[in-house]
Design a protein around this motif. Structure first.
Motif, mmCIF file in Angstrom:
data_model
loop_
_atom_site.group_PDB
_atom_site.id
_atom_site.type_symbol
_atom_site.label_atom_id
_atom_site.label_comp_id
_atom_site.label_asym_id
_atom_site.label_seq_id
_atom_site.Cartn_x
_atom_site.Cartn_y
_atom_site.Cartn_z
ATOM 1 N N LEU A 1 2.849 5.899 -5.769
ATOM 2 C CA LEU A 1 2.713 6.516 -7.181
ATOM 3 C C LEU A 1 1.645 7.173 -7.805
ATOM 4 O O LEU A 1 1.353 7.528 -8.437
ATOM 5 C CB LEU A 1 2.124 5.325 -7.456
ATOM 6 N N ARG A 2 0.993 7.046 -7.404
ATOM 7 C CA ARG A 2 -0.952 7.815 -6.789
ATOM 8 C C ARG A 2 -1.003 8.999 -6.996
ATOM 9 O O ARG A 2 -1.058 10.059 -7.694
ATOM 10 C CB ARG A 2 -1.938 6.737 -5.999
ATOM 11 N N ASN A 3 -0.176 9.132 -6.010
ATOM 12 C CA ASN A 3 0.272 11.262 -5.925
ATOM 13 C C ASN A 3 1.726 11.506 -5.121
ATOM 14 O O ASN A 3 1.534 11.267 -3.864
ATOM 15 C CB ASN A 3 -1.143 11.778 -5.536
ATOM 16 N N PRO A 4 2.873 11.714 -5.841
ATOM 17 C CA PRO A 4 4.062 11.617 -5.272
ATOM 18 C C PRO A 4 3.784 12.382 -4.869
ATOM 19 O O PRO A 4 4.889 12.602 -3.843
ATOM 20 C CB PRO A 4 4.709 11.309 -6.345
ATOM 21 N N ILE A 5 3.372 13.814 -5.642
ATOM 22 C CA ILE A 5 3.170 15.056 -4.306
ATOM 23 C C ILE A 5 3.125 15.330 -2.913
ATOM 24 O O ILE A 5 3.700 15.985 -2.028
ATOM 25 C CB ILE A 5 3.374 16.353 -5.285
ATOM 26 N N THR A 6 1.538 14.758 -2.982
ATOM 27 C CA THR A 6 1.204 14.960 -1.649
ATOM 28 C C THR A 6 1.429 13.297 -0.834
ATOM 29 O O THR A 6 1.942 13.973 0.859
ATOM 30 C CB THR A 6 -0.316 14.407 -2.263
ATOM 31 N N PHE A 7 1.854 12.495 -1.245
ATOM 32 C CA PHE A 7 2.833 11.765 0.003
ATOM 33 C C PHE A 7 4.419 12.460 0.278
ATOM 34 O O PHE A 7 4.697 12.505 1.389
ATOM 35 C CB PHE A 7 3.519 10.585 -1.378
ATOM 36 N N TYR A 8 4.805 12.698 -0.769
ATOM 37 C CA TYR A 8 5.967 13.831 -0.525
ATOM 38 C C TYR A 8 5.632 14.180 1.135
ATOM 39 O O TYR A 8 6.484 14.701 1.910
ATOM 40 C CB TYR A 8 6.755 14.236 -1.755
ATOM 41 N N LEU A 9 5.098 15.306 1.066
ATOM 42 C CA LEU A 9 4.388 16.642 1.647
ATOM 43 C C LEU A 9 4.048 16.275 2.783
ATOM 44 O O LEU A 9 4.351 17.058 3.610
ATOM 45 C CB LEU A 9 3.543 17.902 0.828
ATOM 46 N N LEU B 1 12.058 10.170 -3.746
ATOM 47 C CA LEU B 1 10.785 9.119 -3.602
ATOM 48 C C LEU B 1 9.925 7.471 -4.215
ATOM 49 O O LEU B 1 10.183 7.089 -3.649
ATOM 50 C CB LEU B 1 9.502 9.743 -3.845
ATOM 51 N N TYR B 2 10.548 7.350 -5.097
ATOM 52 C CA TYR B 2 11.268 6.482 -6.459
ATOM 53 C C TYR B 2 11.681 6.128 -5.759
ATOM 54 O O TYR B 2 10.932 4.236 -5.592
ATOM 55 C CB TYR B 2 10.991 6.550 -7.234
ATOM 56 N N LEU B 3 13.128 5.499 -5.384
ATOM 57 C CA LEU B 3 13.341 4.762 -4.382
ATOM 58 C C LEU B 3 12.696 4.188 -3.271
ATOM 59 O O LEU B 3 13.626 3.361 -3.000
ATOM 60 C CB LEU B 3 15.511 5.561 -4.564
ATOM 61 N N LEU B 4 12.648 4.842 -3.204
ATOM 62 C CA LEU B 4 11.518 4.424 -1.240
ATOM 63 C C LEU B 4 10.444 3.849 -2.407
ATOM 64 O O LEU B 4 10.529 2.591 -0.995
ATOM 65 C CB LEU B 4 11.281 5.902 -0.868
ATOM 66 N N TRP C 1 0.958 -1.653 -0.181
ATOM 67 C CA TRP C 1 -0.007 -0.190 -0.013
ATOM 68 C C TRP C 1 0.739 1.019 -0.059
ATOM 69 O O TRP C 1 0.643 1.927 -0.739
ATOM 70 C CB TRP C 1 -1.158 0.031 1.384
ATOM 71 N N ALA C 2 2.555 1.117 1.026
ATOM 72 C CA ALA C 2 2.748 2.665 0.546
ATOM 73 C C ALA C 2 4.033 2.755 -0.569
ATOM 74 O O ALA C 2 3.292 4.353 -1.700
ATOM 75 C CB ALA C 2 3.889 2.237 1.756
#
Length: 138
Positions: free
Chosen positions: A20-28, A49-52, A14-15
């Motif tokens: 992948l769904r919304n990388p900017i929101t996931f990041y912020l 983020l993609y490496l994580l 799920w993480a």
């Protein structure tokens, strides 16, 4: 007797999907209360983020392999290693949040609850499993 699949591979998957769904929101969302303007989403941040996300997927696969092995010691070592990693995850989050924000549970967003709360929950359950509180590992 068939083995049931533990929950943590699904949490990791799920993480992976969430980033992948919304990388900017996931990041912020990793640090609540920081405005988007104060946290630019740089190409470097996107790569990290993609490496994580790739690590999440790797850990999910390892969880399945290590928890379905016939070797009890592999499962025990896996649980011990990821229990230590849970503490590292909580420490890293605390270090970035700062102690005051870290203990203000009411200010946490969903990401903080999932990250800190999820790690604490998994840590306790992993140690309980190692100690045999849910029955003997077979």
């Amino acid at each position: 007797m068939a083995r049931s699949l533990p929950i943590w591979p699904f949490v990791l998957i799920w993480a992976y999907i969430s980033h992948l769904r919304n990388p900017i929101t996931f990041y912020l969302d990793h640090v609540p209360g920081i405005a988007a303007a104060a946290s630019p989403f740089t190409p470097q941040a996107e790569v990290m983020l993609y490496l994580l996300g790739n690590v999440y997927l790797l850990l999910a696969a390892l969880a399945v392999i290590c928890c379905w092995t016939r070797h009890r010691s592999i499962m025990q070592y896996y649980l011990l290693v990821v229990a230590f990693a849970d503490l590292g995850h909580i420490y890293a989050t605390c270090r970035v949040f700062g102690w005051e924000k870290f203990v203000e549970f009411a200010q946490w967003n969903d990401m903080a609850w999932g990250s800190i709360g999820g790690s604490a929950f998994l840590h306790v359950n992993r140690l309980a499993t190692l100690l045999g509180l849910f029955g003997r590992l077979k």
